[in-house]
Design a protein around this motif. Structure first.
Motif, PDB file in Angstrom:
ATOM      1  N   TYR A 244      34.123  83.391 -22.405  1.00  8.40           N
ATOM      2  CA  TYR A 244      33.881  84.481 -23.358  1.00  8.40           C
ATOM      3  C   TYR A 244      34.986  84.568 -24.397  1.00  8.40           C
ATOM      4  CZ  TYR A 244      30.466  85.924 -19.867  1.00  8.40           C
ATOM      5  OH  TYR A 244      29.415  85.949 -18.998  1.00  8.40           O
ATOM      6  N   ILE A 257      37.470  91.008 -21.852  1.00  7.68           N
ATOM      7  CA  ILE A 257      36.466  89.969 -21.645  1.00  7.68           C
ATOM      8  C   ILE A 257      36.535  89.514 -20.188  1.00  7.68           C
ATOM      9  CG2 ILE A 257      36.432  89.137 -24.030  1.00  7.68           C
ATOM     10  CD1 ILE A 257      38.341  86.910 -23.173  1.00  7.68           C
ATOM     11  N   HIS A 310      30.689  87.920 -14.681  1.00  7.08           N
ATOM     12  CA  HIS A 310      29.739  87.656 -15.755  1.00  7.08           C
ATOM     13  C   HIS A 310      29.021  88.925 -16.211  1.00  7.08           C
ATOM     14  CE1 HIS A 310      30.397  83.374 -15.187  1.00  7.08           C
ATOM     15  NE2 HIS A 310      30.177  83.529 -13.891  1.00  7.08           N
ATOM     16  N   ASP A 311      29.528  90.071 -15.822  1.00  7.90           N
ATOM     17  CA  ASP A 311      28.966  91.334 -16.299  1.00  7.90           C
ATOM     18  C   ASP A 311      29.341  91.553 -17.759  1.00  7.90           C
ATOM     19  OD1 ASP A 311      27.880  91.803 -13.891  1.00  7.90           O
ATOM     20  OD2 ASP A 311      28.917  93.681 -13.486  1.00  7.90           O
ATOM     21  N   SER A 312      28.648  92.479 -18.399  1.00  2.34           N
ATOM     22  CA  SER A 312      28.986  92.815 -19.786  1.00  2.34           C
ATOM     23  C   SER A 312      29.453  94.258 -19.872  1.00  2.34           C
ATOM     24  CB  SER A 312      27.769  92.619 -20.707  1.00  2.34           C
ATOM     25  OG  SER A 312      26.811  93.636 -20.490  1.00  2.34           O
ATOM     26  N   ASP A 315      26.563  96.867 -20.546  1.00 10.76           N
ATOM     27  CA  ASP A 315      25.793  97.346 -19.402  1.00 10.76           C
ATOM     28  C   ASP A 315      26.548  98.443 -18.650  1.00 10.76           C
ATOM     29  OD1 ASP A 315      23.797  95.566 -19.991  1.00 10.76           O
ATOM     30  OD2 ASP A 315      24.499  94.028 -18.589  1.00 10.76           O
TER      31      ASP A 315
END
Length: 443
Positions: A244, A257, A310-312, A315
């Protein structure tokens, strides 16, 4: 308005306070008056008005002492109001612009006047009780103005009641409540989402450097400074290696990130391997040991689960800030299952996210967010964990199991919106439950 009765004379003036020489005979003559506000003249908590520069200064009686055969009353100033043709009160506002002079006369207020002062205009508000000594004058809070300030609520009950009434008036608002004891889940089961260690899912990579240090460093003094430098260098390298980070001009220790915990572990190991034989690797081993510990601790998996790599952020913020609301404007963050050692870091992250959201979304549609810290004194440290977590200012006072809330309308002054259909003008009077001054009965 009929003939007014003088009940005292100003004999002393200080900032925010007056001293009155009370006419005992005059106050005694009013005790049977059918108007309860007039009848209470001269009693603790009674309301008075003093003429000053063609306006009325409104005040409450806080204490009475007997000095040289004269009753001297200590009086707290509340605000000032205009004077109508019949000398009654009109157009109340907080604060006093022109203080009364020594020798100014004091008069009792009426129930109708107290309603004009404390009930105010008929605009969106919540009622928290009635004003002493009346049984009908509402104690109203204009919640848009109320929520635009730092405030604290101290008492044995009432927090949930006030929140429910605010939500009823502003169902599209966004509220984040930090609940240290898991007491509010049932109170907001129909209007909120409850997050605890089972479903909070707070990604570890959202922590900035200071919050990483709070969780991973156990040393003190000079050793902690060395550990902090090592962690900062390795954390920056781990973030820079993230997929990222590609395309970013610069990556710092605080860049939010995702990165892999395994990469941070490998980086620590690699940097330790670069040390000369005569150098001490204790600092690296201490950080590595603590990192391994938190990664294995099942109580901390809500933060350090590897799946969060790998979460954002979008969300997570949508869930926490209730975007969209979907009929549940409150996020209750139950910290009762969070290990004590990381509670402060969790609160810091949540507070900072609320603040950052407000700061960096100025060009978008304005969304008001309220941050509530129940019993803040239990987990807000004296030192600063995160500089940007200063978005909230906390008052810490809890003689009992107090419903302490320290709240901040987490938007900068230039970006601070009003709640739907509310227009912010003057501040409403403040009320202190349990006090004889401006007391309210919670209903």
């Amino acid at each position: 308005m009929g003939q007014e009765t003088v009940i005292g004379e100003v004999v002393g003036v200080t900032a925010g306070h007056l001293r009155l020489a009370v006419d005992i005979a005059a106050t005694s003559s009013l005790k049977d008056n059918p108007d309860v506000v007039i009848a209470s003249a001269g009693m603790l908590g009674s309301l008075i008005k003093v003429e000053s520069g063609g306006r009325w200064v409104v005040a409450t009686l806080r204490g009475i002492t007997w000095q040289d055969n004269v009753a001297i009353a200590e009086v707290d100033l509340v605000g000032e109001a205009g004077m109508t043709g019949d000398r009654s009160i009109n157009g109340f506002s907080r604060g006093v612009g022109t203080y009364p002079r020594a020798g100014s006369l004091a008069y009792p207020m009426t129930s109708a006047e107290s309603a004009r002062v404390f009930s105010g205009e008929d605009r969106p508000h919540i009622q928290i009780g009635v004003v002493y000594p009346t049984t009908s004058v509402r104690a109203a809070i204009y919640f848009d103005t109320f929520l635009s300030k730092n405030f604290a609520i101290v008492g044995s009950t009432g927090t949930a009641l006030i929140l429910h009434r605010i939500i009823e008036k502003a169902p599209e608002g966004h509220v984040v409540m930090i609940d240290p004891h898991g007491e509010y889940a049932k109170a907001f089961e129909d209007t909120g989402m409850v997050f605890n260690v089972d479903n909070l899912e707070l990604p570890y990579w959202l922590l900035n450097l200071e919050e990483h240090c709070e969780v991973l460093l156990t040393s003190e003094g000079a050793a902690r400074d060395m550990d902090r430098d090592i962690l900062a260098r390795c954390l920056q390298m781990a973030r820079a290696k993230s997929v990222y980070a590609q395309g970013l001009a610069a990556v710092t220790t605080d860049t939010p990130i995702p990165y892999l915990l395994s990469v941070l572990v490998d980086t620590l190991q690699s940097e330790m391997g670069k040390m000369a034989e005569n150098q001490n690797a204790t600092n690296y081993m201490r950080i590595r040991g603590k990192l391994d510990q938190v990664m294995r601790d099942p109580r901390q998996q809500f933060m350090f689960d590897r799946k969060f790599a790998h979460d954002s952020m979008a969300d997570f913020m949508a869930r926490m800030l209730r975007l969209p609301v979907d009929g549940r404007p409150i996020s209750v963050i139950d910290l009762s299952g969070v290990p004590t050692s990381i509670v402060s870091a969790v609160v810091s992250v949540l507070s900072r996210i609320v603040f950052d959201f407000a700061v960096w979304s100025r060009g978008e549609r304005k969304r008001p967010v309220m941050l509530i810290c129940e019993e803040a004194h239990r987990y807000i440290p004296n030192r600063t964990i995160s500089r940007t977590a200063r978005c909230a200012t906390f008052w810490n006072a809890s003689p009992r199991k107090a419903a302490n809330m320290a709240c901040r309308w987490a938007l900068s002054r230039s970006a601070r919106p009003t709640w739907p259909k509310v227009h912010c003008r003057s501040a409403a009077p403040s009320f202190r439950s349990g006090s004889t001054t401006n007391a309210t009965r919670i209903s």
